[in-house]
Enzyme design. Structure first.
Site, PDB file in Angstrom:
ATOM      1  N   VAL A 298     -23.565   5.193 -19.398  1.00 45.54           N
ATOM      2  CA  VAL A 298     -22.980   3.862 -19.343  1.00 45.54           C
ATOM      3  C   VAL A 298     -21.761   3.930 -18.432  1.00 45.54           C
ATOM      4  CG1 VAL A 298     -21.880   2.058 -20.732  1.00 45.54           C
ATOM      5  CG2 VAL A 298     -23.747   3.429 -21.706  1.00 45.54           C
ATOM      6  N   CYS A 299     -21.717   3.104 -17.415  1.00 44.32           N
ATOM      7  CA  CYS A 299     -20.606   3.145 -16.461  1.00 44.32           C
ATOM      8  C   CYS A 299     -19.294   2.767 -17.143  1.00 44.32           C
ATOM      9  CB  CYS A 299     -20.851   2.173 -15.307  1.00 44.32           C
ATOM     10  SG  CYS A 299     -19.374   1.957 -14.282  1.00 44.32           S
TER      11      CYS A 299
END
Lengths: 130, 102, 135, 102, 135, 130
Positions: free
Chosen positions: A77-78
């Site tokens: 997940v960025c």
């Protein structure tokens, strides 16, 4: 063949996270490798463990978590996209002074470098978004 | 060297399919997924654009998305081929790169 | 075999109405550290990202258009802009910001980063990549 | 009885502005907001549609959104008027209903 | 003055690719309890919501198209579909589900809920509302 | 005049929540009433208190909370839309057996009936979305 996958939209609102899920399953069934799926833009919203869809609907986050754990996929997940949108793991919550966190098992928060690295290390990159 | 293009938007309110077609090269493939499958409808205002590009570019629909939207084979342009998720994977593998027209 | 891949960032969306343009730029800036062969494509509404004179004060959103002028420092020097996309929107090359880089292979001469290309050339550029990221 | 229509999408890749214009009645107003302000650009491929509807329908842009996108008054069609957020509120109040073309 | 307002639900988006069609239907079902004068408009890609033969098994998403047939039980009986929108998409009225209601003012006779209208008529319907909700 | 407002898209990703905010402020400044703002679809994501935008960007949730508290606006988050997307208050979290919650002060979770009621009780309804 090594395939990298990007999910750019949130769950339920857009079909992207569903299509990506079916694609990854099919790729693994055919013997390809999917070392990593990168969640960017609203795609980070897929990672919340607080989602409670109606009983007769699919549970998008739980499907991803189960697939990742069964097949050993790195769900990233960025961090920058996640911070804007209120997705935090325990460490991030502490660091930001937040009293709560919401990232589900099987997902990990990391930087955009992981997206580029995936592009370099895989044979094909496939993006699902809006 | 060829490209698999994916289009996931209905072509009636959105320019993605047309822009994709305008940037295809001979030997490329276009896969219509999600709301993009409406581009396979016979008799629509975008039919001409799809047919015109079909001789040099292969057009596919993702079968599950077409069925979800009630677009059975009888409603589709004959130039459009159908694949499942496994066929989608094959298309990705047999083309040199994938470009999503988001 | 070289470890360098050709990365193309495709920008087809306008700035501010949605976040894609800004978050695309964030990827490009981070990606620069990986020393790949990077190009950016601006077509369709993506050409609006590069227009001059953006002033976001009244809408309370950060104006990120100056960041494009910093791309040269990150060795991102190939910004392809599609002529047909400009024309359809009533725009010309003069409506775009001036973006330059210093060419280390040519005595650090300042050169324009924006390259106006035709739709056919844009298709050729897209077909010449290893990895295409769409925003 | 009249309607304020709001359009927030660029007209170049999306059909919302055209669909809106095709459903306006004389005396209605169209307010271009967010990426919709690109519909006010002079010399574009949608210019004709906007000008044709302008005699019976008032077209406005939200000034802040136009400036954010570098579309100063000199770049706009002369038929398009400009309002701030306060003018937006006035338009809502002076028309009988608001319809958003999302 | 009557407390009843004319509510129009405007549907311009296709089902499944995005959630707007489904969540629009959820509003209509809840809204039915408020006994307002409710109409639904289907135009542009919204006409795809009403097509026959939807089968979502392979995509793993719930098929909500049967719910439209239950709207009559909620006294939602005016579903306006724009003819031009159908034609542009290669569709005709026969491609839509049959949706009916029992008319309590006419000895519970079964009548069609779908009313095909021209674009001009659709504009008139829109202009005749108190509240317009867009999905 | 009484104005009702609907926000249909999430923060940062779409401009809708920003435009709605500026519109509501302007309406109040002009002497109109805005008794309620209803958050639907991805609009429910505006209500998370876990958002940490970059320092030089606006904080959309905090702006809404501050405006609501100052002016007495009822910020309603649709429960059905919120459940799908993982937005929960303390009560909902308990009810659903979730270990965490994320709704910010100033927002309350309620049903779609509040949207219809707003349509009935206000003079104009304005929607901001995508």
């Amino acid at each position: 063949m090594k395939l990298g996958v990007v999910v750019s939209e949130g769950p339920y609102t857009h079909q992207a996270a569903d299509t990506a899920y079916h694609f990854v399953k099919a790729a693994l069934d055919k013997g390809h490798e999917v070392p990593r799926v990168f969640f960017y833009h609203d795609g980070v919203n897929v990672s919340t463990r607080l989602s409670v869809p109606p009983q007769d609907e699919r549970h998008i986050q739980q499907n991803w978590t189960a697939l990742a754990q069964e097949k050993g996929i790195d769900l990233v997940v960025c961090i920058a996209a996640a911070q804007r949108r209120g997705l935090l793991d325990e460490n991030e919550a502490k660091r930001q002074g937040k009293d709560s966190n919401n990232i589900a098992e099987g997902f990990r928060i990391s930087g955009l470098g992981q997206l580029i690295e995936m592009g370099i290390q895989t044979d094909r990159l496939v993006m699902f978004g809006d | 060297m060829s490209t698999l293009h994916t289009v996931n938007k209905s072509p009636f309110g959105n320019g993605a399919l047309l822009s994709c077609i305008n940037h295809c090269k001979p030997g490329d493939a276009v896969l219509l997924i999600e709301d993009g499958v409406y581009g396979a409808l016979a008799g629509s205002v975008v039919e001409h654009a799809v047919i015109t590009c079909a001789p040099s570019v292969s057009i596919y629909v993702l079968e599950g998305d077409a069925e979800a939207r009630g677009i059975g084979p009888a409603k589709r342009l004959p130039d459009v081929q159908s694949v499942g998720y496994d066929g989608f994977v094959d298309l990705v593998a047999t083309h040199d790169r994938t470009q999503a027209w988001l | 075999m070289s470890e360098t891949k050709k990365f193309l960032y495709v920008n087809r969306k306008a700035p501010y109405g949605t976040i894609y343009a800004l978050e695309s730029l964030e990827v490009v800036l981070i990606g620069a550290a990986f020393e790949q062969d990077v190009s950016m494509a601006f077509l369709d509404d993506g050409v609006f990202q590069l227009t001059k004179g953006q002033n976001t004060e009244a809408i309370g959103v950060k104006n990120f258009s100056p960041t494009f002028r910093a791309l040269g420092d990150y060795e991102v020097t190939k910004l392809y802009v599609e002529m047909e996309s400009l024309e359809e929107r009533g725009l010309g090359p003069d409506d775009l910001q001036e973006i330059t880089y210093e060419d280390e292979d040519d005595d650090w001469e300042e050169k324009p980063s924006i390259r106006i290309v035709s739709r056919t050339e844009m298709a050729d550029i897209m077909a010449d990549q290893d990895v295409v990221l769409s925003f």
